[in-house]
Enzyme design. Structure first.
Site, PDB file in Angstrom:
ATOM      1  N   ARG A   1       1.341  -1.155   0.145  1.00 13.60           N
ATOM      2  CA  ARG A   1       0.130   0.289  -0.087  1.00 13.60           C
ATOM      3  C   ARG A   1       0.469   1.423   0.092  1.00 13.60           C
ATOM      4  NH1 ARG A   1      -5.182  -1.264   3.939  1.00 13.60           N
ATOM      5  NH2 ARG A   1      -6.366  -3.445   2.487  1.00 13.60           N
TER       6      ARG A   1
ATOM      7  N   ASP B   1     -16.449   9.217   9.148  1.00 15.79           N
ATOM      8  CA  ASP B   1     -14.870   8.465   9.156  1.00 15.79           C
ATOM      9  C   ASP B   1     -13.654   9.005   8.771  1.00 15.79           C
ATOM     10  OD1 ASP B   1     -14.817   5.029   7.361  1.00 15.79           O
ATOM     11  OD2 ASP B   1     -13.183   6.519   6.906  1.00 15.79           O
TER      12      ASP B   1
HETATM   13  C1  LIG Z   1     -14.075  -2.540   7.469  1.00 17.79           C
HETATM   14  S1  LIG Z   1     -14.615  -0.405   7.208  1.00 17.79           S
HETATM   15  C2  LIG Z   1     -16.266  -1.006   7.964  1.00 17.79           C
HETATM   16  C3  LIG Z   1     -17.722  -0.420   7.666  1.00 17.79           C
HETATM   17  C4  LIG Z   1     -19.044  -0.469   7.647  1.00 17.79           C
HETATM   18  N1  LIG Z   1     -19.061   0.560   9.643  1.00 17.79           N
HETATM   19  C5  LIG Z   1     -18.993  -1.538   8.134  1.00 17.79           C
HETATM   20  O1  LIG Z   1     -19.621  -2.610   8.987  1.00 17.79           O
HETATM   21  O2  LIG Z   1     -19.262  -2.018   7.301  1.00 17.79           O
HETATM   22  C6  LIG Z   1     -13.502   0.071   8.630  1.00 17.79           C
HETATM   23  C7  LIG Z   1     -13.611   1.945   8.529  1.00 17.79           C
HETATM   24  O3  LIG Z   1     -13.472   2.426  10.083  1.00 17.79           O
HETATM   25  C8  LIG Z   1     -12.540   3.593   9.938  1.00 17.79           C
HETATM   26  N2  LIG Z   1     -11.588   3.462  10.897  1.00 17.79           N
HETATM   27  C9  LIG Z   1     -10.393   3.405  11.252  1.00 17.79           C
HETATM   28  N3  LIG Z   1      -9.278   3.599  12.094  1.00 17.79           N
HETATM   29  C10 LIG Z   1     -10.150   4.992  12.467  1.00 17.79           C
HETATM   30  C11 LIG Z   1     -10.326   6.035  12.919  1.00 17.79           C
HETATM   31  N4  LIG Z   1      -9.007   5.911  13.409  1.00 17.79           N
HETATM   32  N5  LIG Z   1     -11.272   6.857  13.012  1.00 17.79           N
HETATM   33  C12 LIG Z   1     -12.311   6.198  12.065  1.00 17.79           C
HETATM   34  N6  LIG Z   1     -12.681   5.975  11.733  1.00 17.79           N
HETATM   35  C13 LIG Z   1     -11.854   5.057  11.380  1.00 17.79           C
HETATM   36  C14 LIG Z   1     -11.622   2.935   7.515  1.00 17.79           C
HETATM   37  O4  LIG Z   1     -11.230   4.292   7.172  1.00 17.79           O
HETATM   38  C15 LIG Z   1     -12.934   2.469   7.545  1.00 17.79           C
HETATM   39  O5  LIG Z   1     -13.975   3.386   6.772  1.00 17.79           O
END
Ligand SMILES: C[S@@+](CC[C@H](N)C(=O)[O-])C[C@H]1O[C@@H](n2cnc3c(N)ncnc32)[C@H](O)[C@@H]1O
Length: 274
Positions: free
Chosen positions: A37, A145
């Site tokens: 990445r 997010d």
């Molecule tokens: C796997 S996705 C989950 C999306 C949705 N909640 C679902 O369950 O389908 C995880 C998300 O968490 C976000 N994320 C990761 N670390 C974060 C942080 N420190 N603060 C806010 N969002 C975060 C990522 O950018 C990503 O879009």
């Protein structure tokens, strides 16, 4: 494709930086993922080594830091993922709101870690259906997010039809518009859902611009990537921003066991503030 040398010290520095920025804990097993990445970032910045890339980050390049965060997040999601949570909203949560909220007839829900929008728009669909049958009630969904690029996609709300397989025909017809021109073969979220959701970039491990108490927080498949300290910090913080007995919905492989004393488990990955 060009390959770069990547030392243990460089990997460690990147790992620490990512953990400090967003709480995402990367074990030694994630080295290949980080390499692949971050290599893309080197290419797009025309850099020839990880050493150069790290010195760019050390110089305080905020834009590149955000790009690094965007590159390291995992954004997998889908409409009505873990559908039992949406059944719960319909069968238990909404009736309980009607019975208990008194004169405050606004239902407030936070989708924390909303990725490309499928989660908050799925919540918006069931909320819109509830509101239709309950005159005088309102709904607000705050979708956040840390990844600015994925949040822009969420705001656009344009999805290829194969991403909408878990949305019924009836709901597609009522809540989406058929894309045309460059969006041929896609569907766009319609006004009813858009009006219910507001998007904002929020890093869960920093302070949150929250002035309200939520009836429910969805934070699914997000803390799974965090180290233990950040997991506790975030879920305890949620308890401070939930109504008494407000709900926290977690992802299928997440649990609060040993993390927080402030919730009671009441269903499959469904918790209630004590
Ligand atoms: C796997 S996705 C989950 C999306 C949705 N909640 C679902 O369950 O389908 C995880 C998300 O968490 C976000 N994320 C990761 N670390 C974060 C942080 N420190 N603060 C806010 N969002 C975060 C990522 O950018 C990503 O879009």
């Amino acid at each position: 494709m060009q390959s770069y040398s990547f030392s243990d010290a460089e990997y460690d520095e990147l790992r620490r930086l990512i953990e400090n920025q967003v709480g995402i804990a990367l074990s030694g097993g994630k080295r290949d993922l980080v390499y692949s990445r971050v290599s893309r970032r080197l290419r797009s910045r025309n850099l020839s080594s990880f050493a150069q890339y790290l010195s760019l980050l050390r110089s305080g390049d905020e834009e590149e830091l955000s790009e690094l965060v965007n590159a390291m997040t995992t954004n997998v999601t889908q409409f009505f993922r873990e559908s039992h949570h949406f059944d719960y909203l319909n069968q238990k949560f909404f009736p309980e709101m009607v019975a208990s909220k008194g004169s405050d007839k606004t239902i407030r829900i936070w989708s924390a870690g909303c990725s490309s929008g499928e989660e908050p728009y799925s919540i918006a669909i069931v909320l819109a259906e509830f509101l239709e049958n309950h005159p005088g009630w309102k709904g607000e969904i705050w979708a956040t997010d840390v990844d600015g690029a994925i949040l822009r996609q969420a705001e656009d709300g344009i999805y290829a039809m194969d991403r909408l397989k878990s949305v019924s025909r009836e709901r597609l017809r009522r809540f989406f518009l058929r894309g045309s021109g460059p969006n041929e073969g896609k569907a766009r979220v319609g006004r009813t859902l858009r009006d219910l959701v507001s998007f904002q970039r929020v890093n869960l491990i920093e302070s949150w611009p929250v002035r309200t108490a939520f009836d429910a927080i969805f934070c699914r498949n997000v803390i799974i990537y965090f180290d233990r300290g950040h997991k506790s910090q975030v879920v305890d913080g949620f308890a401070d921003h939930l109504q008494p007995h407000g709900y926290l919905f977690l992802g299928h492989s997440e649990s609060l066991h040993g993390l927080s004393e402030r919730y009671q488990l009441i269903g499959q990955t469904i918790y209630r503030r004590r």
